[in-house]
Design a protein around this motif. Sequence first.
Motif, PDB file in Angstrom:
ATOM      1  N   ARG A  12       0.829  -1.210   0.000  1.00 51.77           N
ATOM      2  CA  ARG A  12       0.000   0.000   0.000  1.00 51.77           C
ATOM      3  C   ARG A  12       0.859   1.254   0.000  1.00 51.77           C
ATOM      4  O   ARG A  12       0.540   2.226  -0.687  1.00 51.77           O
ATOM      5  CB  ARG A  12      -0.952  -0.005   1.194  1.00 51.77           C
ATOM      6  N   THR A  13       1.951   1.248   0.728  1.00 47.59           N
ATOM      7  CA  THR A  13       2.858   2.399   0.726  1.00 47.59           C
ATOM      8  C   THR A  13       3.458   2.600  -0.661  1.00 47.59           C
ATOM      9  O   THR A  13       3.484   3.714  -1.182  1.00 47.59           O
ATOM     10  CB  THR A  13       3.977   2.216   1.778  1.00 47.59           C
ATOM     11  N   ALA A  14       3.928   1.530  -1.269  1.00 50.43           N
ATOM     12  CA  ALA A  14       4.507   1.621  -2.613  1.00 50.43           C
ATOM     13  C   ALA A  14       3.477   2.135  -3.611  1.00 50.43           C
ATOM     14  O   ALA A  14       3.802   2.962  -4.478  1.00 50.43           O
ATOM     15  CB  ALA A  14       5.055   0.269  -3.049  1.00 50.43           C
ATOM     16  N   LEU A  15       2.238   1.695  -3.484  1.00 50.30           N
ATOM     17  CA  LEU A  15       1.186   2.136  -4.390  1.00 50.30           C
ATOM     18  C   LEU A  15       0.946   3.639  -4.280  1.00 50.30           C
ATOM     19  O   LEU A  15       0.653   4.305  -5.276  1.00 50.30           O
ATOM     20  CB  LEU A  15      -0.110   1.368  -4.111  1.00 50.30           C
ATOM     21  N   ARG A  16       1.092   4.187  -3.100  1.00 51.87           N
ATOM     22  CA  ARG A  16       0.917   5.638  -2.923  1.00 51.87           C
ATOM     23  C   ARG A  16       1.966   6.425  -3.696  1.00 51.87           C
ATOM     24  O   ARG A  16       1.736   7.568  -4.080  1.00 51.87           O
ATOM     25  CB  ARG A  16       0.978   5.998  -1.441  1.00 51.87           C
ATOM     26  N   TYR A  17       3.116   5.840  -3.935  1.00 52.06           N
ATOM     27  CA  TYR A  17       4.182   6.506  -4.700  1.00 52.06           C
ATOM     28  C   TYR A  17       4.003   6.331  -6.214  1.00 52.06           C
ATOM     29  O   TYR A  17       4.636   7.039  -6.989  1.00 52.06           O
ATOM     30  CB  TYR A  17       5.549   5.961  -4.305  1.00 52.06           C
ATOM     31  N   ALA A  18       3.171   5.415  -6.637  1.00 46.58           N
ATOM     32  CA  ALA A  18       2.970   5.166  -8.068  1.00 46.58           C
ATOM     33  C   ALA A  18       2.136   6.294  -8.674  1.00 46.58           C
ATOM     34  O   ALA A  18       1.207   6.793  -8.061  1.00 46.58           O
ATOM     35  CB  ALA A  18       2.272   3.828  -8.275  1.00 46.58           C
ATOM     36  N   ALA A  19       2.509   6.687  -9.888  1.00 50.27           N
ATOM     37  CA  ALA A  19       1.834   7.798 -10.563  1.00 50.27           C
ATOM     38  C   ALA A  19       0.974   7.289 -11.715  1.00 50.27           C
ATOM     39  O   ALA A  19       1.145   6.167 -12.184  1.00 50.27           O
ATOM     40  CB  ALA A  19       2.871   8.781 -11.082  1.00 50.27           C
ATOM     41  N   GLU A  20       0.087   8.149 -12.163  1.00 47.75           N
ATOM     42  CA  GLU A  20      -0.764   7.816 -13.306  1.00 47.75           C
ATOM     43  C   GLU A  20      -0.044   8.043 -14.630  1.00 47.75           C
ATOM     44  O   GLU A  20      -0.482   7.568 -15.662  1.00 47.75           O
ATOM     45  CB  GLU A  20      -2.054   8.627 -13.244  1.00 47.75           C
ATOM     46  N   GLY A  21       1.033   8.823 -14.610  1.00 46.91           N
ATOM     47  CA  GLY A  21       1.790   9.079 -15.828  1.00 46.91           C
ATOM     48  C   GLY A  21       1.252  10.214 -16.675  1.00 46.91           C
ATOM     49  O   GLY A  21       1.628  10.370 -17.828  1.00 46.91           O
ATOM     50  N   THR A  22       0.381  11.045 -16.103  1.00 46.51           N
ATOM     51  CA  THR A  22      -0.168  12.198 -16.808  1.00 46.51           C
ATOM     52  C   THR A  22       0.648  13.441 -16.465  1.00 46.51           C
ATOM     53  O   THR A  22       1.502  13.405 -15.576  1.00 46.51           O
ATOM     54  CB  THR A  22      -1.631  12.436 -16.392  1.00 46.51           C
ATOM     55  N   ASP A  23       0.360  14.556 -17.146  1.00 42.36           N
ATOM     56  CA  ASP A  23       1.054  15.801 -16.820  1.00 42.36           C
ATOM     57  C   ASP A  23       0.733  16.262 -15.396  1.00 42.36           C
ATOM     58  O   ASP A  23       1.573  16.860 -14.730  1.00 42.36           O
ATOM     59  CB  ASP A  23       0.679  16.910 -17.806  1.00 42.36           C
TER      60      ASP A  23
END
Length: 135
Positions: A12-23
Amino acid sequence: MLELPRSWDRARTALRYAAEGTDEDPGPGVVLFEELGTLALLADALDPASPPDDVRALEKAARSGAWVLRTLVEFTSHTSLRLAAAALYVHHSTLKGRLTSIEQSLGFPVHEPQGRLRVQLALAARRLLLYPVAR
């Protein structure tokens, strides 16, 4: 079996750092907890009611153009200005001009090692504050 709650919390912590890849939400779409290192500590240290000054400055800078956040992510993710410019599909002189503009808005130099670290931490903190709990 005893490791499941710990593994779940780490995921869950790692997922919070993941981005959508948008501007508006640039960055890596997949983040492994093991690669966060000390950054993992930041996830528990932030108070959503009181964002750090650098995050507020980052948000202010981001309002000046849709390219700001992606520019900072690419700049701090590459070892040279030319590599970052190539990742952004702009000429390195264009990137240099963008960074000068961003520095004026942020109020600190991003080319210096300490400024680069401040940007990286502000980007990470912003991401965590956007998603105080994993999606």
